[in-house]
Write an enzyme that holds these catalytic residues in place. Structure first.
Site, mmCIF file in Angstrom:
data_model
loop_
_atom_site.group_PDB
_atom_site.id
_atom_site.type_symbol
_atom_site.label_atom_id
_atom_site.label_comp_id
_atom_site.label_asym_id
_atom_site.label_seq_id
_atom_site.Cartn_x
_atom_site.Cartn_y
_atom_site.Cartn_z
ATOM 1 N N GLU A 1 -12.506 -7.190 -1.203
ATOM 2 C CA GLU A 1 -13.341 -7.096 -2.407
ATOM 3 C C GLU A 1 -14.754 -7.555 -2.080
ATOM 4 O OE1 GLU A 1 -12.929 -6.102 -5.578
ATOM 5 O OE2 GLU A 1 -10.936 -5.350 -5.147
ATOM 6 N N GLY B 1 0.799 -1.229 0.000
ATOM 7 C CA GLY B 1 0.000 0.000 0.000
ATOM 8 C C GLY B 1 0.824 1.268 0.000
ATOM 9 N N GLY C 1 -6.944 -0.677 1.022
ATOM 10 C CA GLY C 1 -7.801 0.464 0.707
ATOM 11 C C GLY C 1 -7.222 1.340 -0.385
ATOM 12 N N LYS D 1 3.394 -10.360 -3.844
ATOM 13 C CA LYS D 1 4.233 -9.281 -3.306
ATOM 14 C C LYS D 1 5.597 -9.810 -2.867
ATOM 15 C CE LYS D 1 0.092 -6.842 -1.795
ATOM 16 N NZ LYS D 1 -0.783 -6.497 -0.668
#
Length: 430
Positions: free
Chosen positions: A192, A136, A305, A208
């Site tokens: 989701e 993020g 988010g 990741k």
């Protein structure tokens, strides 16, 4: 780079929509900091009629994103569709070949095709930026590529999925089931609404890990088959028992070099409540790097988010606007190493094992004898009878053992009629 820059945003889901709003509201600030004027000249989504919190400018809307390249002049393209293949790959590939800079949060695409796409970007002297694909709003990739560039990193690990971390934290705090907390996460926009599977099954965190491995070890993004488990099977009962043991369950992504071999994994871990990683709560991500000469370095921030993701996307935009042309994977693709995989059977951990059994004499000795057969020794044992149902819960914490022993041992327990369910296994992270 010219003074006026044309931008396209492809994909108007949660992230793309939030980003578009940020580009409009922060336009003057971006222009002030870079000395470049920015104009959003093209947007694309599957459905123009989908309910959104803003009005679509039909003059710049393209249903087929590939039409953007022939009908508009674009300098920088944001890809926020999120697929590992198909239209996501086609759009990014086409943009790079047309000498258009690309910025994407798409970890699935980069972890699968990053080597190939990075090569195309290098050949066309444009940027492929994907800071937002990992952790993020934490600038972890830029830190590895730039701030820690002269360090020899040996290990990188941490909490890489804010959705999973939120669910595990909230189960502990609210005493609610996995299913109930997942619904809450979906309402808050952390998971989701349609299909949160990739957040929950470990795939998102594992994509990741693969990106982090490449940048940390100057290696090609690996394609090895690895140990990957998610949090779907974590029960509130295990959260409560962990709490009694002064432990917490966390989904950890781990990548390290072991004797020159690459070891990558994602799985739930029991960690001490007193540890740093044990106190990373909610949607927070944390990445811990070990290297020389820096020692241990920790970066923490929100990982789920559209807000944190957009922050990283705009950071990449500013970098490009300032004229920084960089190798997408830190060094030239031609100079990246191909690392051999570490044998996962040699992975060593202590284990948390929970058995639901018939409450009758001899069951415990059956379990401990089986463990002893595979050289798994008991460190701690808790037996909780449920006399009402003639059942009992047995929790065993083992001494360290190999992954091979662990798999062999569990497969044998499936055949024991006194064990009522498949045993729960969670590795301890030391």
């Amino acid at each position: 780079m010219k003074k006026s820059i044309n931008i396209a945003v492809v994909g108007l889901g949660q992230v793309g929509s939030y980003l578009l709003n940020e580009l409009n509201t922060k336009k003057k600030d971006i222009e002030l900091k870079t000395g470049k004027k920015i104009n959003v000249v093209a947007i694309s989504a599957r459905n123009i009629n989908k309910k959104r919190q803003f009005r679509i400018n039909k003059k710049i809307f393209f249903k087929n994103p590939l039409d953007i390249f022939s009908k508009t002049n674009v300098d920088i393209l944001f890809e926020a569709i999120g697929l590992s293949d198909g239209i996501s790959k086609k759009v990014v590939e086409t943009a790079l070949k047309k000498k258009i800079h690309v910025i994407t949060p798409n970890k699935a695409l980069i972890s699968k095709h990053g080597n190939e796409l990075a090569k195309i970007a290098e050949q066309n002297n444009v940027n492929l930026e994907f800071e937002a694909s990992v952790a993020g709003g934490i600038p972890i990739l830029r830190s590895i590529k730039e701030g820690l560039a002269t360090n020899k990193i040996s290990k990188v690990y941490g909490i890489l999925n804010g959705t999973s971390n939120y669910i595990l934290s909230e189960m502990e705090n609210s005493n609610q089931s996995f299913a109930d907390v997942l619904k809450k996460a979906q309402k808050l926009g952390y998971a989701e609404p349609g299909n949160p599977k990739l957040d929950l099954n470990g795939f998102d965190a594992f994509a990741k890990v693969r990106i982090l491995s490449s940048l940390s070890f100057n290696s090609k993004i690996s394609k090895h088959k690895c140990l990957m488990e998610g949090i779907e099977k974590i029960d509130l009962k295990d959260i409560k028992i962990a709490n009694q043991l002064d432990l917490r369950i966390k989904l950890l992504g781990i990548s390290e070099l072991k004797n020159g071999h690459l070891f990558e994994t994602v799985h739930p871990c029991l960690v001490s409540k007193n540890s740093y990683i044990g106190n990373v709560i909610g949607v927070m991500n944390a990445v811990i790097l070990e290297g020389k000469p820096i020692g241990e370095s920790i970066l923490q921030g929100e990982g789920a988010g559209p807000g944190p993701t957009s922050s990283a996307l705009l950071s990449d935009l500013l970098s490009i606007l300032r004229g920084n042309i960089k190798k997408p994977l830190g060094v030239s693709v031609n100079k990246l190493k191909s690392l051999k995989p570490y044998n996962v059977n040699n992975y060593v951990n202590s284990l948390y094992l929970r058995f639901e059994v018939k409450d009758k004499p001899g069951v415990l000795s059956q379990i401990t004898n089986r463990l002893a057969k595979y050289n798994i020794s008991v460190k701690r044992l808790i037996q909780t009878p449920n006399k009402k149902d003639d059942k009992a819960t047995i929790v065993i914490i083992t001494h360290k053992t190999s992954e091979l022993n662990c798999n062999n041992c569990l497969s044998i327990f499936k055949k024991n009629k006194n064990i009522l369910k498949t045993p729960v296994l969670i590795r301890l992270y030391n």
